[in-house]
Design an enzyme around this catalytic site. Structure first.
Site, PDB file in Angstrom:
ATOM      1  CB  SER A 141      -3.721  -0.025   3.478  1.00 15.66           C
ATOM      2  OG  SER A 141      -3.419  -1.340   2.674  1.00 15.66           O
ATOM      3  CD  GLU A 235       4.156   1.871   2.944  1.00 17.19           C
ATOM      4  OE1 GLU A 235       3.026   1.410   2.525  1.00 17.19           O
ATOM      5  OE2 GLU A 235       4.365   2.681   3.932  1.00 17.19           O
ATOM      6  CG  HIS A 265       1.489  -1.389   4.368  1.00 21.32           C
ATOM      7  ND1 HIS A 265       1.141  -0.484   3.301  1.00 21.32           N
ATOM      8  CD2 HIS A 265       0.416  -1.907   4.490  1.00 21.32           C
ATOM      9  CE1 HIS A 265      -0.063  -0.666   3.051  1.00 21.32           C
ATOM     10  NE2 HIS A 265      -0.630  -1.468   3.912  1.00 21.32           N
TER      11      HIS A 265
END
Length: 297
Positions: A141, A235, A265
């Site tokens: 991320s 995601e 995610h």
């Protein structure tokens, strides 16, 4: 009968999303660290001139090769603790040492505090005798964003590249132009456009989101090391991952893109309860071993 991924979704949606930064950080630590790390991995906490850091090492692993890992959390949450199980498991399977850092978080410390901390960790590894080809850098991320920012900063400084980069569900476009932020909204229990906008505003502190320094999708990616990009099909950041893989390839960087069906995610954080999480980590570990072998023999 509910699938593993459906059960994980229920875990996330069972409580309302916290609002304060302190509550968000505690919630992320709790939900990401719900499963313990591997029992036979040794974790050693220390600091790098005040920067929280942690080694991990499994029995029989090669201490001369290391993964430098940056946790996710939108630059505003996440910690060494939240990603300990994932990082420790990866190091064990790859047979290498890992170094995780607790970089400074926004909004208290907006850009470029996290990048400064990442570069401090790189310099620490170099000072410990690790050659660039014995280091890989990875993150999920926002940690994927930070991985790319670090690589670009190293290249611009004329430094040799590490052996490889590992990006999990990377957040690469802080303008949020990816169509999957909307098309996957109904199936992504963690990421939403409004949520990311709030995180980006805290991190950018007025900086233009199109600046390549904060949105590596728009950066010059030439001469970066071989990169593995892993993302779930369910995601919102799917377009960010596909886009950065395309951009890396266009820049002549060796890149592998894996899109995992139905995964959400950063699903490998919960590998203890997801078969595809364990498979994803195993694949990443094998890929990293191969990259180290190519660079160091």
């Amino acid at each position: 009968m509910a699938s593993e991924i459906d059960e994980l979704r229920q875990l996330f949606t069972g409580q309302p999303r916290p609002t304060s930064w302190a509550e968000r950080r505690q919630r992320m630590d709790d939900i990401c660290a719900i499963d313990p790390p591997p029992e036979d991995v040794t974790f050693t906490a220390f600091d790098i001139a005040g920067l929280p850091a942690e080694w991990s090492l499994a029995p029989g692993s090669d201490e001369t090769r290391v993964l430098l890992y940056f946790h996710g959390g939108g630059y505003c949450s996440g910690s060494i603790r939240s990603h300990r199980a994932m990082v420790g498991a990866l190091g064990k399977q790859a047979g290498i040492r890992t170094l995780a850092i607790g970089y400074r978080l926004a909004p208290e410390y907006p850009y470029p505090a996290a990048l400064d901390d990442a570069l401090a960790a790189w310099r620490f590894l170099r000072s410990q005798g690790y050659a660039p080809e014995a280091i890989a850098i990875g993150g999920d991320s926002a940690g994927g964003n930070l991985t790319l920012a670090t690589l670009i900063a190293l290249r611009e400084a004329g430094e040799a590249m590490p052996a490889a980069a590992w990006l999990v569900s990377p957040w690469t476009d802080l303008t949020m132009s990816g169509a999957t932020l909307d098309s996957k909204a109904a199936v992504d229990p963690l990421i939403s456009r409004d949520y990311l906008n709030g995180l980006a505003q805290a991190f950018l502190a007025g900086r233009d989101a199109r600046d390549p320094a904060v949105s590596p999708l728009f950066a010059d990616l030439s001469r970066l090391p071989p990169t593995l990009v892993q993302v779930g099909s369910s995601e919102g950041l799917l377009d960010d991952a596909v886009g950065i893989a395309r951009a890396l390839g266009a820049a002549e960087v060796p890149v592998v893109l894996e899109v995992w069906p139905q995964m959400i995610h950063a699903w490998m954080v919960w590998a203890a309860r997801l078969a595809d999480g364990r498979a994803g980590l195993a694949g990443a570990a094998g890929w990293l071993r191969a990259q180290f072998a190519l660079r160091t023999g």
